[in-house]
Design a protein around this motif. Structure first.
Motif, PDB file in Angstrom:
ATOM      1  N   THR A 109      25.778 105.805 -97.156  1.00  0.00           N
ATOM      2  CA  THR A 109      26.922 105.462 -96.320  1.00  0.00           C
ATOM      3  C   THR A 109      26.399 104.725 -95.093  1.00  0.00           C
ATOM      4  OG1 THR A 109      28.943 106.389 -95.331  1.00  0.00           O
ATOM      5  CG2 THR A 109      26.907 107.627 -94.972  1.00  0.00           C
ATOM      6  N   PRO A 110      27.177 103.853 -94.478  1.00  0.00           N
ATOM      7  CA  PRO A 110      26.676 103.119 -93.304  1.00  0.00           C
ATOM      8  C   PRO A 110      26.242 104.079 -92.190  1.00  0.00           C
ATOM      9  CG  PRO A 110      28.689 102.106 -94.117  1.00  0.00           C
ATOM     10  CD  PRO A 110      28.524 103.373 -94.888  1.00  0.00           C
ATOM     11  N   LYS A 111      25.243 103.656 -91.415  1.00  0.00           N
ATOM     12  CA  LYS A 111      24.772 104.442 -90.281  1.00  0.00           C
ATOM     13  C   LYS A 111      25.946 104.746 -89.367  1.00  0.00           C
ATOM     14  CE  LYS A 111      22.051 102.265 -87.459  1.00  0.00           C
ATOM     15  NZ  LYS A 111      20.882 101.569 -86.888  1.00  0.00           N
ATOM     16  N   TRP A 112      25.950 105.937 -88.781  1.00  0.00           N
ATOM     17  CA  TRP A 112      27.110 106.342 -88.000  1.00  0.00           C
ATOM     18  C   TRP A 112      26.727 107.232 -86.831  1.00  0.00           C
ATOM     19  CZ3 TRP A 112      28.683 111.612 -87.993  1.00  0.00           C
ATOM     20  CH2 TRP A 112      27.977 112.429 -88.879  1.00  0.00           C
ATOM     21  N   ALA A 113      27.675 107.385 -85.915  1.00  0.00           N
ATOM     22  CA  ALA A 113      27.501 108.275 -84.763  1.00  0.00           C
ATOM     23  C   ALA A 113      28.874 108.777 -84.336  1.00  0.00           C
ATOM     24  CB  ALA A 113      26.818 107.542 -83.611  1.00  0.00           C
ATOM     25  N   ILE A 114      28.868 109.863 -83.566  1.00  0.00           N
ATOM     26  CA  ILE A 114      30.104 110.428 -83.022  1.00  0.00           C
ATOM     27  C   ILE A 114      30.167 110.102 -81.538  1.00  0.00           C
ATOM     28  CG2 ILE A 114      31.402 112.553 -82.608  1.00  0.00           C
ATOM     29  CD1 ILE A 114      29.899 113.783 -85.007  1.00  0.00           C
ATOM     30  N   LEU A 115      31.311 109.666 -81.075  1.00  0.00           N
ATOM     31  CA  LEU A 115      31.506 109.339 -79.668  1.00  0.00           C
ATOM     32  C   LEU A 115      32.702 110.118 -79.118  1.00  0.00           C
ATOM     33  CD1 LEU A 115      30.856 107.542 -77.160  1.00  0.00           C
ATOM     34  CD2 LEU A 115      32.527 105.899 -78.097  1.00  0.00           C
ATOM     35  N   SER A 116      32.477 110.909 -78.075  1.00  0.00           N
ATOM     36  CA  SER A 116      33.566 111.630 -77.420  1.00  0.00           C
ATOM     37  C   SER A 116      34.134 110.787 -76.285  1.00  0.00           C
ATOM     38  CB  SER A 116      33.070 112.966 -76.861  1.00  0.00           C
ATOM     39  OG  SER A 116      32.196 112.749 -75.766  1.00  0.00           O
ATOM     40  N   GLY A 117      35.332 111.146 -75.860  1.00  0.00           N
ATOM     41  CA  GLY A 117      35.937 110.438 -74.739  1.00  0.00           C
ATOM     42  C   GLY A 117      35.111 110.565 -73.478  1.00  0.00           C
ATOM     43  N   GLU A 118      34.534 111.730 -73.261  1.00  0.00           N
ATOM     44  CA  GLU A 118      33.702 111.937 -72.080  1.00  0.00           C
ATOM     45  C   GLU A 118      32.470 111.050 -72.118  1.00  0.00           C
ATOM     46  OE1 GLU A 118      31.372 115.520 -69.670  1.00  0.00           O
ATOM     47  OE2 GLU A 118      32.485 115.961 -71.512  1.00  0.00           O
ATOM     48  N   GLU A 119      31.821 110.961 -73.287  1.00  0.00           N
ATOM     49  CA  GLU A 119      30.644 110.095 -73.420  1.00  0.00           C
ATOM     50  C   GLU A 119      31.014 108.631 -73.200  1.00  0.00           C
ATOM     51  OE1 GLU A 119      27.719 112.197 -76.651  1.00  0.00           O
ATOM     52  OE2 GLU A 119      29.676 111.522 -77.365  1.00  0.00           O
ATOM     53  N   TYR A 120      32.185 108.240 -73.675  1.00  0.00           N
ATOM     54  CA  TYR A 120      32.626 106.848 -73.491  1.00  0.00           C
ATOM     55  C   TYR A 120      32.787 106.529 -72.009  1.00  0.00           C
ATOM     56  CZ  TYR A 120      35.713 102.768 -73.606  1.00  0.00           C
ATOM     57  OH  TYR A 120      36.279 101.529 -73.401  1.00  0.00           O
ATOM     58  N   ARG A 121      33.300 107.502 -71.247  1.00  0.00           N
ATOM     59  CA  ARG A 121      33.529 107.277 -69.817  1.00  0.00           C
ATOM     60  C   ARG A 121      32.250 107.348 -68.992  1.00  0.00           C
ATOM     61  NH1 ARG A 121      37.977 110.437 -71.366  1.00  0.00           N
ATOM     62  NH2 ARG A 121      36.860 112.348 -70.763  1.00  0.00           N
ATOM     63  N   THR A 122      31.328 108.250 -69.375  1.00  0.00           N
ATOM     64  CA  THR A 122      30.142 108.486 -68.548  1.00  0.00           C
ATOM     65  C   THR A 122      28.908 107.739 -69.016  1.00  0.00           C
ATOM     66  OG1 THR A 122      29.567 110.460 -69.840  1.00  0.00           O
ATOM     67  CG2 THR A 122      30.992 110.772 -67.898  1.00  0.00           C
ATOM     68  N   GLY A 127      22.755 101.803 -78.693  1.00  0.00           N
ATOM     69  CA  GLY A 127      21.609 101.382 -79.495  1.00  0.00           C
ATOM     70  C   GLY A 127      21.412 102.268 -80.706  1.00  0.00           C
ATOM     71  N   LYS A 128      21.978 103.488 -80.665  1.00  0.00           N
ATOM     72  CA  LYS A 128      21.889 104.386 -81.819  1.00  0.00           C
ATOM     73  C   LYS A 128      22.531 103.766 -83.053  1.00  0.00           C
ATOM     74  CE  LYS A 128      22.312 108.667 -79.085  1.00  0.00           C
ATOM     75  NZ  LYS A 128      23.167 109.864 -78.855  1.00  0.00           N
ATOM     76  N   ILE A 129      23.567 102.975 -82.823  1.00  0.00           N
ATOM     77  CA  ILE A 129      24.300 102.402 -83.936  1.00  0.00           C
ATOM     78  C   ILE A 129      24.050 100.906 -84.070  1.00  0.00           C
ATOM     79  CG2 ILE A 129      26.451 101.936 -82.649  1.00  0.00           C
ATOM     80  CD1 ILE A 129      26.330 103.544 -86.099  1.00  0.00           C
ATOM     81  N   GLY A 130      23.849 100.214 -82.915  1.00  0.00           N
ATOM     82  CA  GLY A 130      23.588  98.779 -82.922  1.00  0.00           C
ATOM     83  C   GLY A 130      24.857  97.951 -83.021  1.00  0.00           C
ATOM     84  N   PHE A 131      24.761  96.697 -82.597  1.00  0.00           N
ATOM     85  CA  PHE A 131      25.895  95.768 -82.659  1.00  0.00           C
ATOM     86  C   PHE A 131      25.703  94.815 -83.831  1.00  0.00           C
ATOM     87  CE2 PHE A 131      25.778  97.159 -78.265  1.00  0.00           C
ATOM     88  CZ  PHE A 131      27.113  97.333 -77.949  1.00  0.00           C
TER      89      PHE A 131
END
Length: 313
Positions: A109-122, A127-131
């Protein structure tokens, strides 16, 4: 047999659900079934009791609908229904849980990560996932709650995804083709439809865009892939169906990177569209299965669970 087709509700996928329900009703009426359309809403169980139905053809989709919510109510009331059971429907509707399961069973499955709202704000290390990468609301389907992020300058678009869920899924963007494999149960056997390439339809032509996976209506084309790759997509689809506990029918979607040519699983859909122009019905026709027969087989498979495989009622 009196079939109650439950559709709609207030999810983001209500309109698609209604279209699917109308298409299914047309097929079943033509085949001689007693059919009643029931819109999902308050006092649903009372509505079902008063309707005198024998079985539910479940068409609701999305959060608080086809994600195990309605399935749990039907299980409690011992009302038969099509598709996956409660636990599997809950799991399949959560893309993050599915990713964890895919990793556990070695399903590519494609590389993935979890992002919380708090992490998005702070602050978060993208780089864990890349553009580029795709931000997805894990409980939404179709084109809802999804953004393609090409560069750091586009990170602001992620806030749109948080309107649907928190946390959300970040997934590596795969440069390649979109493929799909539908599966359904018939006479206690799992039928695997042929792998087909999904192409976005724009005036009958293939769309030239890097986000065709997430927008528009789809047609299918015969894949220009080696037989070994086609067999691998079908094998992986069967594995995903099994490890998620799916039942009745489902559709497994893939990306095949141009660089490697190896199938990678995007997701499984427990309530895929069943109107004639949807991907799975198109794929059925491509595989030599009549659309009307598949719609009925999905119903009969659910009914046979109740009768122990005895008769069609």
């Amino acid at each position: 047999m009196r079939v109650g087709i439950v559709y709609g509700g207030n999810s983001s996928e209500a309109k698609a659900s209604e279209k699917n329900a109308k298409a299914i009703a047309e097929v079943l009426l033509a085949k001689g079934y007693d059919v009643i359309m029931l819109e999902y809403g308050q006092n649903m169980i009372q509505t079902l009791r008063e309707s005198g139905i024998d079985i539910v053809y479940l068409c609701v989709q999305g959060k608080h609908h086809g994600d195990g919510t309605l399935q749990a109510m039907l299980d409690h009331e011992q009302i038969p229904y099509t598709g996956s059971r409660t636990q599997a429907a809950m799991l399949i509707n959560d893309k993050i849980l599915c990713k964890l399961l895919f990793d556990r069973y070695g399903i590519p499955t494609p590389k993935w990560a979890i992002l919380s709202g708090e992490e998005y704000r702070t602050g978060f290390d993208y780089g864990k996932i890349g553009f580029p990468f795709v931000a997805k609301a894990p409980t939404q389907g179709g084109s809802f709650g999804i953004e393609l992020i090409h560069t750091p300058e586009e990170l602001h678009k992620i806030k749109n995804v948080f309107e649907y869920d928190d946390p959300i899924l970040l997934e590596e963007y795969i440069d390649g083709g979109f493929y799909t494999v539908g599966l359904y149960e018939k006479d206690n056997r799992l039928i695997t439809l042929k792998c087909a390439e999904g192409v976005e339809m724009v005036s009958g032509a293939k769309a030239e865009t890097d986000i065709t996976l997430f927008t528009g209506e789809y047609g299918i084309e015969t894949p220009d892939l080696p037989d070994s790759v086609l067999r691998e997509t079908e094998r992986l689809a069967q594995q995903v169906f099994k490890v998620t506990g799916a039942g009745g029918y489902a559709r497994v979607d893939f990306m095949i990177p141009r660089k490697t040519g190896r199938p990678t699983v995007l997701e499984i859909n427990a309530v895929p569209g069943l109107k004639r122009e949807s991907l799975m019905p198109r794929q059925a026709e491509y595989s030599g299965v009549r659309y009307e027969d598949m719609v009925e087989d999905i119903l009969l498979s659910a009914w046979q669970e109740v009768t122990g495989g005895k008769g069609n009622a």
